[in-house]
Design a protein around this motif. Structure first.
Motif, PDB file in Angstrom:
ATOM      1  N   ILE A  87      -6.941 -65.183  10.665  1.00 14.64           N
ATOM      2  CA  ILE A  87      -6.603 -64.281   9.554  1.00 14.64           C
ATOM      3  C   ILE A  87      -5.095 -64.118   9.410  1.00 14.64           C
ATOM      4  O   ILE A  87      -4.564 -64.094   8.296  1.00 14.64           O
ATOM      5  CB  ILE A  87      -7.288 -62.912   9.754  1.00 14.64           C
ATOM      6  CG1 ILE A  87      -8.819 -63.068   9.681  1.00 14.64           C
ATOM      7  CG2 ILE A  87      -6.820 -61.910   8.700  1.00 14.64           C
ATOM      8  CD1 ILE A  87      -9.592 -61.806   9.981  1.00 14.64           C
ATOM      9  N   GLU A  88      -4.387 -63.988  10.542  1.00 16.01           N
ATOM     10  CA  GLU A  88      -2.924 -63.843  10.458  1.00 16.01           C
ATOM     11  C   GLU A  88      -2.299 -65.036   9.739  1.00 16.01           C
ATOM     12  O   GLU A  88      -1.453 -64.870   8.849  1.00 16.01           O
ATOM     13  CB  GLU A  88      -2.316 -63.716  11.852  1.00 16.01           C
ATOM     14  CG  GLU A  88      -0.790 -63.646  11.827  1.00 16.01           C
ATOM     15  CD  GLU A  88      -0.158 -63.683  13.206  1.00 16.01           C
ATOM     16  OE1 GLU A  88       1.036 -64.037  13.289  1.00 16.01           O
ATOM     17  OE2 GLU A  88      -0.846 -63.365  14.196  1.00 16.01           O
TER      18      GLU A  88
ATOM     19  N   GLU B  29      -9.631 -55.475   8.450  1.00 17.55           N
ATOM     20  CA  GLU B  29      -8.216 -55.162   8.262  1.00 17.55           C
ATOM     21  C   GLU B  29      -7.405 -55.915   9.313  1.00 17.55           C
ATOM     22  O   GLU B  29      -7.808 -56.022  10.459  1.00 17.55           O
ATOM     23  CB  GLU B  29      -7.998 -53.653   8.409  1.00 17.55           C
ATOM     24  CG  GLU B  29      -6.567 -53.194   8.181  1.00 17.55           C
ATOM     25  CD  GLU B  29      -6.430 -51.680   8.330  1.00 17.55           C
ATOM     26  OE1 GLU B  29      -6.352 -50.974   7.321  1.00 17.55           O
ATOM     27  OE2 GLU B  29      -6.419 -51.214   9.502  1.00 17.55           O
ATOM     28  N   LYS B  30      -6.254 -56.446   8.908  1.00 15.74           N
ATOM     29  CA  LYS B  30      -5.418 -57.201   9.836  1.00 15.74           C
ATOM     30  C   LYS B  30      -3.964 -56.759   9.705  1.00 15.74           C
ATOM     31  O   LYS B  30      -3.434 -56.658   8.597  1.00 15.74           O
ATOM     32  CB  LYS B  30      -5.525 -58.702   9.547  1.00 15.74           C
ATOM     33  CG  LYS B  30      -4.739 -59.566  10.515  1.00 15.74           C
ATOM     34  CD  LYS B  30      -5.310 -59.502  11.920  1.00 15.74           C
ATOM     35  CE  LYS B  30      -4.584 -60.438  12.869  1.00 15.74           C
ATOM     36  NZ  LYS B  30      -5.100 -60.325  14.254  1.00 15.74           N
ATOM     37  N   GLU B  31      -3.320 -56.502  10.855  1.00 11.42           N
ATOM     38  CA  GLU B  31      -1.911 -56.124  10.859  1.00 11.42           C
ATOM     39  C   GLU B  31      -1.065 -57.346  11.160  1.00 11.42           C
ATOM     40  O   GLU B  31      -1.259 -58.036  12.159  1.00 11.42           O
ATOM     41  CB  GLU B  31      -1.649 -55.041  11.909  1.00 11.42           C
ATOM     42  CG  GLU B  31      -0.208 -54.551  11.920  1.00 11.42           C
ATOM     43  CD  GLU B  31       0.007 -53.380  12.857  1.00 11.42           C
ATOM     44  OE1 GLU B  31       1.073 -53.330  13.516  1.00 11.42           O
ATOM     45  OE2 GLU B  31      -0.894 -52.514  12.948  1.00 11.42           O
ATOM     46  N   VAL B  32      -0.089 -57.619  10.300  1.00 17.23           N
ATOM     47  CA  VAL B  32       0.827 -58.743  10.474  1.00 17.23           C
ATOM     48  C   VAL B  32       2.247 -58.237  10.262  1.00 17.23           C
ATOM     49  O   VAL B  32       2.553 -57.646   9.221  1.00 17.23           O
ATOM     50  CB  VAL B  32       0.519 -59.887   9.476  1.00 17.23           C
ATOM     51  CG1 VAL B  32       1.521 -61.029   9.634  1.00 17.23           C
ATOM     52  CG2 VAL B  32      -0.899 -60.399   9.675  1.00 17.23           C
ATOM     53  N   ASP B  33       3.094 -58.433  11.248  1.00 19.92           N
ATOM     54  CA  ASP B  33       4.481 -57.983  11.183  1.00 19.92           C
ATOM     55  C   ASP B  33       4.588 -56.498  10.863  1.00 19.92           C
ATOM     56  O   ASP B  33       5.438 -56.060  10.079  1.00 19.92           O
ATOM     57  CB  ASP B  33       5.265 -58.796  10.138  1.00 19.92           C
ATOM     58  CG  ASP B  33       5.317 -60.278  10.481  1.00 19.92           C
ATOM     59  OD1 ASP B  33       5.270 -60.598  11.684  1.00 19.92           O
ATOM     60  OD2 ASP B  33       5.403 -61.105   9.561  1.00 19.92           O
TER      61      ASP B  33
ATOM     62  N   ARG C 259       2.109 -71.094  13.811  1.00 22.90           N
ATOM     63  CA  ARG C 259       1.999 -69.887  12.991  1.00 22.90           C
ATOM     64  C   ARG C 259       3.359 -69.398  12.495  1.00 22.90           C
ATOM     65  O   ARG C 259       3.439 -68.376  11.811  1.00 22.90           O
ATOM     66  CB  ARG C 259       1.296 -68.777  13.782  1.00 22.90           C
ATOM     67  CG  ARG C 259       2.104 -68.156  14.902  1.00 22.90           C
ATOM     68  CD  ARG C 259       1.431 -66.896  15.422  1.00 22.90           C
ATOM     69  NE  ARG C 259       2.211 -66.264  16.460  1.00 22.90           N
ATOM     70  CZ  ARG C 259       2.038 -66.443  17.757  1.00 22.90           C
ATOM     71  NH1 ARG C 259       1.081 -67.249  18.179  1.00 22.90           N
ATOM     72  NH2 ARG C 259       2.805 -65.828  18.635  1.00 22.90           N
ATOM     73  N   SER C 260       4.417 -70.118  12.842  1.00 24.13           N
ATOM     74  CA  SER C 260       5.743 -69.773  12.342  1.00 24.13           C
ATOM     75  C   SER C 260       5.762 -69.833  10.814  1.00 24.13           C
ATOM     76  O   SER C 260       5.222 -70.753  10.209  1.00 24.13           O
ATOM     77  CB  SER C 260       6.780 -70.750  12.921  1.00 24.13           C
ATOM     78  OG  SER C 260       7.962 -70.745  12.166  1.00 24.13           O
TER      79      SER C 260
END
Length: 495
Positions: A87-88, A117-121, A48-49
């Motif tokens: 999702i991420e 809804e998805k939170e990334v960083d 996922r990097s």
């Protein structure tokens, strides 16, 4: 069976890539970690990097342009789907694809599909905000000529009919019926666009040819069970799940009514969220109790899903609980007893290099048509058990990880680092570097100049680095990964 035949056509043009990665320890200490969990955590970390995703996205976009856009497949209307792990990762792929398209002058547009809804960083994302259209319009938007790539995680892997799809880029584990369902997205015929078998292809960055063959074989052969599946296990699992009190049956009923009425995800969420909150905090369950419930819930979904595909509908409660648990399980939060240590693990390592090697090109996967015998799945309910944990020092875990996943040049990591830096220095010393790359503001011509410089640099080094030169010339994935890494190094240097 025309559909089965068409799936076989998809499997006639299957290309696989294998990733190789190297990580390094970034701390002086050498702490102990659960070896099995640490290896999985490290694999997930490198997959996922953003660096890894950028490398894959560049290959995907370049391939799609070369194989679909430029040849004007399906009369210039051919589309592709990028299938990601979650999702991420889908959101990270969307960003990488957008960046690649921008570098190429935005020859077409891409869309993303995911629910909720998805939170990334630290940033919250929704499908509608990222696409600029309501969520229920994504399907119709993708049908427009300006949109050519659709990035998905789970959404649209089933029940999505888009005849213009002819290319699929897979970066997700595909097993059993999911493999058939996902790859079947390519099997929608389109005579008006002249869609042919040779127009279809798959590039797979996660699964091997053997994995996909194993997933498809049961659907093309006569398979028998070595003994009958004990349906009583579902009674036992349901009774055990009911007793915990995570959900009220009225919530299951309410969810299923909305689900089968075809209501959107916003209206499906409330009964699921109530049960999830009860599990996560309301019941104050201990970690072993949470683990036990989630294991049993996943087992119920798996066993019923398998049985429902081969036996007539019998128990209405099982069907309802199946769909409820299928949506509930992803929202059940479990704190692994070793999670803090595993989080520390990622703080103790750095991804030093990554790349891709094409392992199979345009392979035909022939399903096995002979009879097979399988043991029944999960004959008894499972649950949480305390077990022994194998722990190894961080250095040993990293050595083992690199040994498995870093399979690039035969040179040692330090030799590779020196050779890589020499290439970067040679590019900087090239007479065209400053004017055509460093000072060039046009991304398209800048990229062309960089590729020309790289080819000339590699040509001059062919005598002293023959192995590297052969990899550069013969392996498209290796060449793309090398060019991307050199470009990133140059960008950091210029900054």
């Amino acid at each position: 069976m025309p559909q089965a035949r068409f799936i076989l056509d998809v499997l006639a043009n299957y290309t696989t890539y294998k990733g190789y990665y190297e990580i390094q320890k970034s701390i002086e200490d050498n702490p102990l970690f659960d070896t099995s969990k640490a290896q999985k955590k490290l694999r997930a970390y490198v997959e996922r990097s953003q660096q890894t995703i950028n490398t894959k996205a560049e290959i995907m976009v370049e391939n799609f342009i070369d194989k679909v856009v430029n040849p004007k497949k399906l009369r210039g209307k051919g589309k592709g789907m990028i299938v990601t792990q979650n999702i991420e990762v889908a959101i990270r792929y969307y960003k990488a694809v957008q960046a690649e398209l921008a570098k190429r002058g935005n020859p077409f547009k891409a869309l993303i599909a995911f629910s909720g809804e998805k939170e990334v960083d630290g940033v919250k994302y929704t499908e509608s905000e990222m696409n600029g259209v309501p969520e229920d319009k994504t399907r119709s938007e993708f049908d427009k000529d300006e949109f050519r790539l659709l990035i998905v995680a789970n959404k649209y892997l089933t029940g999505f009919d888009q005849p213009k799809l002819c290319a699929m880029y897979v970066d997700k584990k595909l097993q059993s019926v999911l493999a058939v369902q996902a790859l079947s997205r390519l099997n929608r015929s389109s005579p008006k666009l002249g869609k042919r078998t040779e127009d279809l292809f798959v590039l797979d960055f996660f699964n091997s040819i053997e994995d996909i063959k194993a997933a498809f074989d049961p659907f093309f052969t006569v398979t028998t069970l070595s003994e009958a599946t004990d349906v009583n296990v579902l009674h036992e699992l349901k009774a055990s799940l009911d007793d915990v009190g995570v959900y009220e049956w009225s919530e299951v009923e309410e969810f299923c009514k909305r689900f089968f009425d075809g209501e959107d995800s916003e209206k499906l969420s409330p009964p699921i969220d109530v049960a999830a909150e009860r599990f996560n905090t309301g019941l104050e369950l201990e970690d072993p109790e949470k683990i036990d419930f989630k294991i049993k819930a996943k087992q119920f979904v798996k066993i019923y899903g398998q049985m429902a595909a081969i036996m007539p509908f019998e128990v209405e409660a099982w069907e309802k609980l199946f769909w409820f648990q299928k949506f509930l399980v992803p929202k059940l939060n479990i704190k692994d007893p070793n999670q803090d240590a595993l989080d520390d693990l990622l703080e103790a390592v750095d991804l030093s290099s990554c790349g891709l090697e094409r392992t199979k090109l345009n392979q035909t996967i022939g399903p096995d048509t002979s009879e097979a015998e399988l043991d029944p799945q999960n004959p008894a309910p499972r649950g949480y058990r305390e077990g022994e944990v194998q722990e190894d020092p961080l250095e040993e875990i990293i050595r083992s990880f690199n040994e498995r996943w870093f399979q690039g040049w035969s040179a040692t990591p330090e030799e590779q680092r020196i050779k890589f830096l020499n290439i970067v220095e040679s590019v900087q010393a090239h007479p065209d570097f400053e004017k055509k790359f460093d000072e060039n503001s046009d991304p398209y011509s800048r990229n062309l100049a960089f590729e020309k410089i790289m080819k000339e640099v590699m040509l001059k080094r062919r005598k002293e680095e023959l192995e590297l030169y052969k990899l550069h010339n013969q392996d498209e994935a290796f060449r793309s990964a090398l060019y991307l890494s050199v470009k990133e190094a140059l960008t950091q240097s210029l900054r």
